[in-house]
Design a protein around this motif. Structure first.
Motif, short mmCIF file in Angstrom:
data_model
loop_
_atom_site.label_atom_id
_atom_site.label_comp_id
_atom_site.label_asym_id
_atom_site.label_seq_id
_atom_site.Cartn_x
_atom_site.Cartn_y
_atom_site.Cartn_z
N ASP A 89 -4.17 10.20 5.30
CA ASP A 89 -5.04 9.04 5.18
C ASP A 89 -4.56 8.15 4.02
O ASP A 89 -4.32 8.64 2.92
N LEU A 90 -4.44 6.85 4.29
CA LEU A 90 -3.89 5.94 3.29
C LEU A 90 -4.85 5.60 2.16
O LEU A 90 -4.44 5.43 1.02
N GLY A 91 -6.11 5.50 2.48
CA GLY A 91 -7.06 5.08 1.46
C GLY A 91 -6.80 3.63 1.05
O GLY A 91 -6.40 2.80 1.87
N ASN A 92 -7.00 3.34 -0.22
CA ASN A 92 -6.79 1.98 -0.71
C ASN A 92 -5.95 1.98 -1.98
O ASN A 92 -6.27 1.34 -2.98
N HIS A 142 0.83 -1.21 0.00
CA HIS A 142 0.00 0.00 0.00
C HIS A 142 0.86 1.26 0.00
O HIS A 142 2.01 1.24 0.46
N CYS A 172 0.47 5.83 0.41
CA CYS A 172 -0.37 6.99 0.65
C CYS A 172 -0.31 7.91 -0.58
O CYS A 172 0.50 7.68 -1.48
N LYS A 186 -0.76 -1.62 7.71
CA LYS A 186 -1.83 -0.69 7.34
C LYS A 186 -2.98 -0.78 8.35
O LYS A 186 -3.58 0.23 8.73
N ILE A 187 -3.25 -1.99 8.80
CA ILE A 187 -4.29 -2.17 9.82
C ILE A 187 -3.82 -1.66 11.16
O ILE A 187 -4.55 -0.98 11.89
N HIS A 232 -4.03 2.04 11.74
CA HIS A 232 -5.40 2.57 11.59
C HIS A 232 -5.56 3.41 10.33
O HIS A 232 -6.17 4.49 10.33
N ASN A 233 -4.94 2.94 9.23
CA ASN A 233 -5.09 3.54 7.91
C ASN A 233 -4.50 4.95 7.80
O ASN A 233 -4.88 5.73 6.93
N SER A 257 0.55 -4.66 4.20
CA SER A 257 -0.88 -4.74 4.49
C SER A 257 -1.17 -4.98 5.97
O SER A 257 -2.16 -4.48 6.50
N CYS A 299 -0.87 7.06 7.30
CA CYS A 299 0.51 6.89 6.89
C CYS A 299 1.45 7.17 8.07
O CYS A 299 1.37 8.26 8.68
#
Length: 310
Positions: free
Chosen positions: A100-103, A74, A76, A87-88, A91-92, A84, A94
């Motif tokens: 915010d990382l998004g998807n 992933h 940002c 990323k969890i 808490h999403n 991955s 960076c």
């Protein structure tokens, strides 16, 4: 630290693998049939069996857990990457710029990783193979050179190392009894056999046939029934353990229990072997009967031998 070798803590890489990764891995593993070589192959920096510590290889290190990243990787909006799992954990957000990382997937880095070949992480312990990036993790999870966990389970010891290192560690740090020979005659005494809530156990190491074996003896609750159990573990891998057999015998007053089996590798955890009941199990009433006397003290003598199968 035990003399005679390096002792270290090590955590195997564990990542959530997506279906995209499975597809990429299948492709890279198809290539691996023609690219797997010994340490005579050239690594990333042109040296035999070594990898670059700079450039692309560094880009594949997750900034949070420091492990190598595997798809999905992933990023940002500012281009910072992470794995991955992390990323969890973050808490999403960076961990570098807190955006915010998004998807967003870093498909370019995933593609670059597919072209790399790296040495096994256990190269310093003797593994000289080179692997495509996506085949490396699978190999390392089963590499015959990966370190072993300390078999001294009672202290929940986190030390890992090769067999000579662990033998020295057991002797010097845990003060385990060391014996030479393939037969044993051990006496176990417990002053209050009615208390098994906190498992009581002993460990003895035997050196025979040029190998090391761990004899465990302990008390625990099997369902609601208190039992005593003895079992043998082999200090090495399962394919070597299967070359040996052992027997255990306990009894008194003209009665005896006999167990014969194959030692379990120390790759299997102490609790896994115990919970599988793969050993000599003695019910408490039987154990007290074998002990004689007023049944207020456990006195069991367990004899046995180890032999090598033809």
């Amino acid at each position: 630290m035990a003399p005679g070798g390096s002792i270290f803590k090590e955590v195997l890489e564990s990542h959530l693998l997506s279906s995209d990764y499975e597809t990429g891995k299948a492709k890279s593993e198809a290539k691996s049939n023609s690219t797997l070589t010994k340490s005579t192959s050239v690594g990333l920096n042109g040296k035999n069996g070594t990898s670059s510590k700079n450039g692309v290889h560094d880009l594949l290190g997750c900034p949070v857990c420091k492990n190598l990243m595997y798809p999905p990787i992933h990023q940002c909006p500012n281009g910072h990457t992470l794995c991955s799992n992390c990323k969890i954990e973050v808490h999403n957000l960076c961990p570098t710029c807190h955006h915010d990382l998004g998807n967003i997937r870093c498909l370019a880095l995933e593609k670059v990783a597919e072209s790399l070949e790296l040495p096994c992480r256990y190269q310093s312990l003797g593994c000289n193979d080179i692997f495509p990036y996506y085949a490396k993790l699978k190999h390392e999870q089963n590499c015959g050179f990966r370190p072993y966990n300390c078999p001294y389970a009672g202290s929940e010891c986190s030390v890992m190392g090769d067999i000579p290192t662990l033998v020295a560690h057991l002797k010097d740090e845990h003060k385990v009894d060391m014996h030479d020979g393939f037969t044993f005659n051990h006496r176990y005494v417990k002053t209050n056999p009615h208390e098994v809530e906190n498992a009581t156990w002993m460990l003895t190491v035997f050196n025979c046939y040029g190998r090391y074996f761990c004899l465990h003896f302990e008390a625990f609750q099997l369902g609601t029934a208190p039992v005593f159990m003895a079992f043998l573990r082999f200090m090495g891998d399962d394919n070597e353990a299967k070359k040996f057999s052992y027997s255990l015998e306990v009894g008194a007053n003209g009665r005896k229990l006999i167990w014969q089996g194959i030692p379990r590798t120390i790759r299997d955890s102490h609790s896994k072997v115990r919970d599988s009941q793969d050993g000599l199990i003695i019910q408490r009433n039987q154990a007290l009967y074998f002990s004689g006397g007023d049944k207020q003290e456990l006195k069991l003598r367990i004899t046995g031998r180890i032999w090598k199968e033809d």
